[in-house]
Design a protein around this motif. Structure first.
Motif, PDB file in Angstrom:
ATOM      1  N   PHE A 193       0.862  -1.169   0.000  1.00 44.21           N
ATOM      2  CA  PHE A 193       0.000   0.000   0.000  1.00 44.21           C
ATOM      3  C   PHE A 193       0.902   1.223   0.000  1.00 44.21           C
ATOM      4  O   PHE A 193       1.892   1.277   0.720  1.00 44.21           O
ATOM      5  CB  PHE A 193      -0.911   0.041   1.232  1.00 44.21           C
ATOM      6  N   HIS A 194       0.539   2.220  -0.791  1.00 42.92           N
ATOM      7  CA  HIS A 194       1.388   3.396  -0.961  1.00 42.92           C
ATOM      8  C   HIS A 194       0.669   4.674  -0.536  1.00 42.92           C
ATOM      9  O   HIS A 194      -0.560   4.744  -0.561  1.00 42.92           O
ATOM     10  CB  HIS A 194       1.824   3.511  -2.422  1.00 42.92           C
ATOM     11  N   GLU A 195       1.479   5.655  -0.199  1.00 46.27           N
ATOM     12  CA  GLU A 195       0.976   6.981   0.156  1.00 46.27           C
ATOM     13  C   GLU A 195      -0.020   7.462  -0.901  1.00 46.27           C
ATOM     14  O   GLU A 195       0.239   7.363  -2.098  1.00 46.27           O
ATOM     15  CB  GLU A 195       2.159   7.956   0.232  1.00 46.27           C
ATOM     16  N   GLY A 196      -1.177   7.909  -0.458  1.00 49.68           N
ATOM     17  CA  GLY A 196      -2.194   8.420  -1.375  1.00 49.68           C
ATOM     18  C   GLY A 196      -3.122   7.362  -1.948  1.00 49.68           C
ATOM     19  O   GLY A 196      -4.106   7.696  -2.602  1.00 49.68           O
ATOM     20  N   GLU A 197      -2.824   6.089  -1.720  1.00 50.89           N
ATOM     21  CA  GLU A 197      -3.665   5.011  -2.254  1.00 50.89           C
ATOM     22  C   GLU A 197      -4.974   4.931  -1.481  1.00 50.89           C
ATOM     23  O   GLU A 197      -4.999   4.986  -0.260  1.00 50.89           O
ATOM     24  CB  GLU A 197      -2.911   3.684  -2.155  1.00 50.89           C
ATOM     25  N   GLN A 198      -6.039   4.783  -2.213  1.00 48.14           N
ATOM     26  CA  GLN A 198      -7.364   4.696  -1.616  1.00 48.14           C
ATOM     27  C   GLN A 198      -7.618   3.276  -1.128  1.00 48.14           C
ATOM     28  O   GLN A 198      -7.379   2.303  -1.857  1.00 48.14           O
ATOM     29  CB  GLN A 198      -8.406   5.087  -2.653  1.00 48.14           C
ATOM     30  N   LEU A 199      -8.099   3.150   0.094  1.00 47.02           N
ATOM     31  CA  LEU A 199      -8.493   1.849   0.622  1.00 47.02           C
ATOM     32  C   LEU A 199      -9.935   1.562   0.194  1.00 47.02           C
ATOM     33  O   LEU A 199     -10.687   2.497  -0.110  1.00 47.02           O
ATOM     34  CB  LEU A 199      -8.391   1.847   2.147  1.00 47.02           C
ATOM     35  N   PRO A 200     -10.330   0.301   0.185  1.00 47.75           N
ATOM     36  CA  PRO A 200     -11.725  -0.003  -0.169  1.00 47.75           C
ATOM     37  C   PRO A 200     -12.680   0.669   0.815  1.00 47.75           C
ATOM     38  O   PRO A 200     -12.322   0.940   1.961  1.00 47.75           O
ATOM     39  CB  PRO A 200     -11.799  -1.528  -0.028  1.00 47.75           C
ATOM     40  N   SER A 201     -13.896   0.898   0.375  1.00 45.35           N
ATOM     41  CA  SER A 201     -14.894   1.465   1.285  1.00 45.35           C
ATOM     42  C   SER A 201     -15.132   0.467   2.422  1.00 45.35           C
ATOM     43  O   SER A 201     -14.812  -0.726   2.305  1.00 45.35           O
ATOM     44  CB  SER A 201     -16.202   1.731   0.547  1.00 45.35           C
ATOM     45  N   VAL A 202     -15.697   0.961   3.496  1.00 43.35           N
ATOM     46  CA  VAL A 202     -16.000   0.105   4.643  1.00 43.35           C
ATOM     47  C   VAL A 202     -16.860  -1.071   4.200  1.00 43.35           C
ATOM     48  O   VAL A 202     -16.584  -2.226   4.520  1.00 43.35           O
ATOM     49  CB  VAL A 202     -16.697   0.927   5.756  1.00 43.35           C
ATOM     50  N   ARG A 203     -17.885  -0.786   3.418  1.00 41.95           N
ATOM     51  CA  ARG A 203     -18.800  -1.840   2.950  1.00 41.95           C
ATOM     52  C   ARG A 203     -18.075  -2.849   2.047  1.00 41.95           C
ATOM     53  O   ARG A 203     -18.241  -4.055   2.193  1.00 41.95           O
ATOM     54  CB  ARG A 203     -19.986  -1.218   2.204  1.00 41.95           C
ATOM     55  N   GLN A 204     -17.272  -2.352   1.107  1.00 40.73           N
ATOM     56  CA  GLN A 204     -16.561  -3.241   0.181  1.00 40.73           C
ATOM     57  C   GLN A 204     -15.620  -4.178   0.943  1.00 40.73           C
ATOM     58  O   GLN A 204     -15.587  -5.383   0.668  1.00 40.73           O
ATOM     59  CB  GLN A 204     -15.743  -2.428  -0.821  1.00 40.73           C
ATOM     60  N   LEU A 205     -14.842  -3.620   1.869  1.00 46.84           N
ATOM     61  CA  LEU A 205     -13.878  -4.446   2.601  1.00 46.84           C
ATOM     62  C   LEU A 205     -14.587  -5.437   3.516  1.00 46.84           C
ATOM     63  O   LEU A 205     -14.192  -6.602   3.602  1.00 46.84           O
ATOM     64  CB  LEU A 205     -12.904  -3.570   3.387  1.00 46.84           C
ATOM     65  N   ALA A 246      -2.096   7.738   4.343  1.00 49.51           N
ATOM     66  CA  ALA A 246      -1.441   9.026   4.572  1.00 49.51           C
ATOM     67  C   ALA A 246      -0.615   8.884   5.844  1.00 49.51           C
ATOM     68  O   ALA A 246      -1.091   9.141   6.945  1.00 49.51           O
ATOM     69  CB  ALA A 246      -2.460  10.147   4.715  1.00 49.51           C
ATOM     70  N   VAL A 247       0.604   8.419   5.702  1.00 46.08           N
ATOM     71  CA  VAL A 247       1.450   8.118   6.855  1.00 46.08           C
ATOM     72  C   VAL A 247       1.889   9.415   7.525  1.00 46.08           C
ATOM     73  O   VAL A 247       2.449  10.302   6.891  1.00 46.08           O
ATOM     74  CB  VAL A 247       2.674   7.274   6.437  1.00 46.08           C
ATOM     75  N   ASP A 248       1.609   9.503   8.812  1.00 42.78           N
ATOM     76  CA  ASP A 248       1.988  10.661   9.618  1.00 42.78           C
ATOM     77  C   ASP A 248       3.507  10.671   9.772  1.00 42.78           C
ATOM     78  O   ASP A 248       4.103   9.676  10.161  1.00 42.78           O
ATOM     79  CB  ASP A 248       1.312  10.555  10.987  1.00 42.78           C
ATOM     80  N   VAL A 249       4.124  11.783   9.466  1.00 43.15           N
ATOM     81  CA  VAL A 249       5.583  11.862   9.519  1.00 43.15           C
ATOM     82  C   VAL A 249       6.094  12.399  10.857  1.00 43.15           C
ATOM     83  O   VAL A 249       7.232  12.815  10.962  1.00 43.15           O
ATOM     84  CB  VAL A 249       6.147  12.726   8.361  1.00 43.15           C
ATOM     85  N   ASP A 250       5.266  12.358  11.876  1.00 39.18           N
ATOM     86  CA  ASP A 250       5.666  12.828  13.193  1.00 39.18           C
ATOM     87  C   ASP A 250       6.561  11.774  13.852  1.00 39.18           C
ATOM     88  O   ASP A 250       6.109  10.919  14.608  1.00 39.18           O
ATOM     89  CB  ASP A 250       4.429  13.108  14.048  1.00 39.18           C
ATOM     90  N   LYS A 251       7.843  11.842  13.540  1.00 39.72           N
ATOM     91  CA  LYS A 251       8.790  10.820  13.974  1.00 39.72           C
ATOM     92  C   LYS A 251       8.943  10.773  15.497  1.00 39.72           C
ATOM     93  O   LYS A 251       9.046   9.698  16.073  1.00 39.72           O
ATOM     94  CB  LYS A 251      10.154  11.071  13.315  1.00 39.72           C
TER      95      LYS A 251
END
Length: 125
Positions: A30-42, A77-82
């Motif tokens: 899975f990559h930054e900006g990639e859309q996950l399936p909708s709640v219903r679809q998954l 959208a990975v949080d970059v707060d290291k």
């Protein structure tokens, strides 16, 4: 999207789903900006309740792995707060290392295991 859920596990289904998505990010499935399936679809694809998927997405959002866009749904959208991530990691590792110590697992064995697992993620960063 390949998500493996163990219905016989003692681990909550939403946590299994959360962990699978985090592992997918770490292994670049899975990559930054990639859309996950909708709640219903998954939920339909895995065969679990929509509320379970929604709870997993909510936890992922709180932890900084996804954001929710009104038009696109859940998006990686990975949080970059290291600093925050390191603090969380420290807390989690304290328990894991305490368990290891109780089971007489040596520092060297822990380091070797960490190196092995880290290689699975392509040695990112």
């Amino acid at each position: 999207m390949i998500i493996e859920i163990d219905f016989n596990s003692d681990e909550a289904l939403y946590m299994q789903l959360r962990n699978q998505i985090i592992l997918g990010i770490a292994t670049s499935r899975f990559h930054e900006g990639e859309q996950l399936p909708s709640v219903r679809q998954l939920a339909d694809a895995i065969g679990i309740n929509m509320h379970t998927v929604n709870k997993a997405y909510t936890v992922l959002k709180q932890e900084g792995y996804v954001k929710v866009d009104r038009r696109r749904g859940a998006v990686i959208a990975v949080d970059v707060d290291k600093l925050r991530a390191l603090t969380e990691l420290r807390k989690e590792l304290q328990v894991i290392l305490a368990k290891s110590s109780c089971r007489n697992i040596s520092r060297e064995e822990v380091h070797a295991l960490i190196d092995e697992i880290y290689e699975d993620y392509g040695g990112r960063y």
